[in-house]
Structures are given as C-alpha cells and as structure tokens.
Design an enzyme around this catalytic site. Sequence first.
Site, PDB file in Angstrom:
ATOM      1  N   ARG A 110       6.950  -6.679   7.643  1.00 39.00           N
ATOM      2  CA  ARG A 110       5.716  -7.121   8.287  1.00 39.00           C
ATOM      3  C   ARG A 110       5.256  -5.945   9.148  1.00 39.00           C
ATOM      4  NH1 ARG A 110       5.824 -10.214   4.827  1.00 39.00           N
ATOM      5  NH2 ARG A 110       6.505 -12.372   4.875  1.00 39.00           N
ATOM      6  N   LYS A 121      11.249  -2.155  14.358  1.00 40.21           N
ATOM      7  CA  LYS A 121      11.511  -0.925  13.606  1.00 40.21           C
ATOM      8  C   LYS A 121      12.492  -0.030  14.360  1.00 40.21           C
ATOM      9  CE  LYS A 121       8.829  -1.271   9.904  1.00 40.21           C
ATOM     10  NZ  LYS A 121       9.156  -0.893   8.529  1.00 40.21           N
ATOM     11  N   THR A 166       7.719   3.775  12.065  1.00 37.15           N
ATOM     12  CA  THR A 166       6.375   3.805  12.644  1.00 37.15           C
ATOM     13  C   THR A 166       6.318   4.491  14.004  1.00 37.15           C
ATOM     14  OG1 THR A 166       4.682   2.372  13.610  1.00 37.15           O
ATOM     15  CG2 THR A 166       6.872   1.470  13.513  1.00 37.15           C
ATOM     16  N   TYR A 219       0.835  -1.214   0.000  1.00 41.72           N
ATOM     17  CA  TYR A 219       0.000   0.000   0.000  1.00 41.72           C
ATOM     18  C   TYR A 219       0.870   1.265   0.000  1.00 41.72           C
ATOM     19  CZ  TYR A 219      -3.132   3.417   2.367  1.00 41.72           C
ATOM     20  OH  TYR A 219      -3.838   4.522   2.752  1.00 41.72           O
ATOM     21  N   PHE A 260      10.499  -0.164   2.181  1.00 39.20           N
ATOM     22  CA  PHE A 260       9.152  -0.340   2.746  1.00 39.20           C
ATOM     23  C   PHE A 260       8.873  -1.787   3.139  1.00 39.20           C
ATOM     24  CE2 PHE A 260       8.919   3.211  -0.230  1.00 39.20           C
ATOM     25  CZ  PHE A 260       8.344   4.196   0.549  1.00 39.20           C
ATOM     26  N   ALA A 261       9.569  -2.737   2.489  1.00 32.93           N
ATOM     27  CA  ALA A 261       9.220  -4.148   2.683  1.00 32.93           C
ATOM     28  C   ALA A 261       9.308  -4.502   4.165  1.00 32.93           C
ATOM     29  CB  ALA A 261      10.174  -5.025   1.885  1.00 32.93           C
ATOM     30  N   TYR A 311       6.398  -5.414  16.712  1.00 37.00           N
ATOM     31  CA  TYR A 311       6.482  -4.655  15.460  1.00 37.00           C
ATOM     32  C   TYR A 311       7.271  -3.359  15.676  1.00 37.00           C
ATOM     33  CZ  TYR A 311       4.924  -1.405  11.831  1.00 37.00           C
ATOM     34  OH  TYR A 311       4.888  -0.459  10.858  1.00 37.00           O
ATOM     35  N   THR A 320       2.921 -10.062   0.972  1.00 39.32           N
ATOM     36  CA  THR A 320       1.729  -9.296   1.374  1.00 39.32           C
ATOM     37  C   THR A 320       1.336  -8.291   0.293  1.00 39.32           C
ATOM     38  OG1 THR A 320       3.107  -7.703   2.561  1.00 39.32           O
ATOM     39  CG2 THR A 320       2.176  -9.476   3.871  1.00 39.32           C
TER      40      THR A 320
END
Length: 326
Positions: A74, A143, A115, A11, A71-72, A139, A35
């Site tokens: 999970r 990051k 993020t 996205y 960007f790749a 997650y 994904t």
Amino acid sequence: MKLVVTGGAGYVGSVCADALLEAGHKVVIIDDFSTGNPDAVPSGAELVAGTIDDVIDEVLAAGDVDGVLHFAARSLVGESMEDPAEYWHYNLGVSLTLLDAMRRHDVKSLVFSSTAATYGEPDQVPIEETAPTHPTNPYGATKLAIDYAITSYCNAYGLAATSLRYFNVAGAHGSIGENHKTETHLIPLVLQVAMGYRDKIFVFGDDWPTQDGTCIRDYIHIRDLADAHILALESNVAGEHRIFNLGSGDGYSVLEVIEMCREVTGHSIPAEVAPRRAGDPAVLVASSEKIKRELGWDPSRTELRRIVEDAWAFTQELGDKSHAAR
Ligand code: UDP
C-alpha cells in the site's frame, strides 16, 4: 536469472518487470490485483495471481529462483493516515511473510521498493542516506520498519539486499504508466484536468516555507528508476543491506509542475488552492550521489519536461483506448 516480482501489475512493478525481461531475465509476477492492473503485466512474464501469503511458498518451491524484487505494498500517504492498520498489516506483515519464505527456500537476494517517506521532514536538503529517519506518516513508518527487518535478516541469515528509497516516481514507459484505481498523485491528476476528466487541480497548501509557498518534490522518471533496480540486483552482496536514494536531484514546486503540464499539453489547467494534506513534508529532494558513485547509475531522463511529456503521451493513449472501448 529467474526473478520473482511481487506487485508486478502495479505501476512501478510492471515497468521494472518489463525492464528485467528486456535485460534477458526470466520473470514470475505475483499480484493480488488489489491495486494492480492486469493490463500492465508485461507479456513474457509468468503471472501467479494471488496474495503473497497464499502463493509465495508454491512459487519459491518451484525452484531456481535467484532473487525477489518486492514492490507489492500500500503506498498512499493520505490513505495511510486514515487507515494505518491496513498499512502495517499489508506492508510489514506481508514483507515478513516474504522474508521468511525466502529463508525457507534459500532464496538469498532481495531488492526492496522503499520510499523517501522514511525520512520525514528533512533537516538538510538534498537528503542523503545518512539523514535521520523520522517518518511523518504511517506509510513511511511501515517502509522504515521493513528496512530494519531486512538489515537484521542480512546480518543473521546472509541475505543480500538493497532498498531503493524512491522520491516522486513519474512518467511512463511506452504503454505502461500511472493508472491507479484511486489516483492521488500530482502529475496524473493534473493531466486528467488537461484531458477534461476533472475541472481543476487542487493545490494542497500555498503557505509552506518554500519560495512559492507550495510543496517541493523530486520527480524521477520510471524508466530511470527501473534501471537502478537491475543494477541493484546484479550487485547485491551476501550479508549486506545497502540503502540508496533514487531521485533526479532537482526540486520542483507544485505550481512549477502544473506550469510544466500547461506547457506540454497546451491546456490552461485551472488550479485552486486547498488546505494542506495531512502527512505531507514541505520539501523532499534526493541526493542520489551514492548510487551513482557505487553502482554507476546514470539516469538519462531527468528533465521534468521529459517526464511530463511521457506521462502525457501515456494519458492520451489511455484516453483513446477507453474511448474506443465505449
Ligand atoms: N498535490 C497537490 N494536489 C494534488 C495532489 C498532490 O497539491 O491533487 C501535492 C502534494 O501535496 C505533494 C505533491 O503534490 O506536495 C506531490 O504529491 P504526490 O501525491 O504526487 O506524491 P507524494 O509526494 O505524496 O509521494
């Protein structure tokens, strides 16, 4: 510039790749389609299908690569709580592979998709880049770990890098929008109710310490987010790792988002309170003053209504397409 975009079928990656093409850059997308969605790859980009581990050397060895936008990853909070190993291996492991390949091939510029989950439960809102980082889920932790690696690669090897810490990315850019195989994000799920694909939306907790008891997030339009990547890339400085937050600066509760979706779609959208989701902080709202001040980022689609309207147009278009395909 010739740019490599990892995760360019996702996205955020696909919208950024499209914006880079629009700005006149040459784009090579790497995506393993674990994904990502082949339909999201913008025409005009070169596509190398495969994992970063398998193809990065070949792509960078082709030469003339001026930078990488990574960007790749999970990127689901809930999934990361259930399967942290996948997150550590895929996010951190693959990013280290990428950083080392960039070093080998002397590619010196990086924009990294990060993020707000790196901050965890904030002491102060809006969250500035100087806020403590205590991620509440794997997650966010993966990051943050990548950010530490990037900083040291910048210091030691002269890499020029920018990490952009996204708050809640939403909306659509023309025919590219949120179309995840497993959808967990609030706005697309609510709009699926309006489309009649789901009976109702579950509100994860109404006993949070907020005004209406539901979690508050800062929704940023995908196209404003893409603009920030271009500014970051064009101003990267050798030996520096800059970190910027990206949000709209306004917080909306889950109930306010659902209400806006009702207004935009004209659908009643039934909602039911469910237990809290593990790993969720109560309030995440960005201060994006730093990127506005230092890079001149000037988002123009900050209203929640605009974000929902664009997401709704995309959702309806997607619905029409899948109906026509039947
Ligand atoms: N949320 C919800 N119901 C859903 C999906 C999400 O109540 O079906 C809530 C979630 O708990 C969070 C907010 O909506 O407070 C935004 O969640 P999302 O997954 O969109 O993004 P996140 O903030 O996790 O990145």
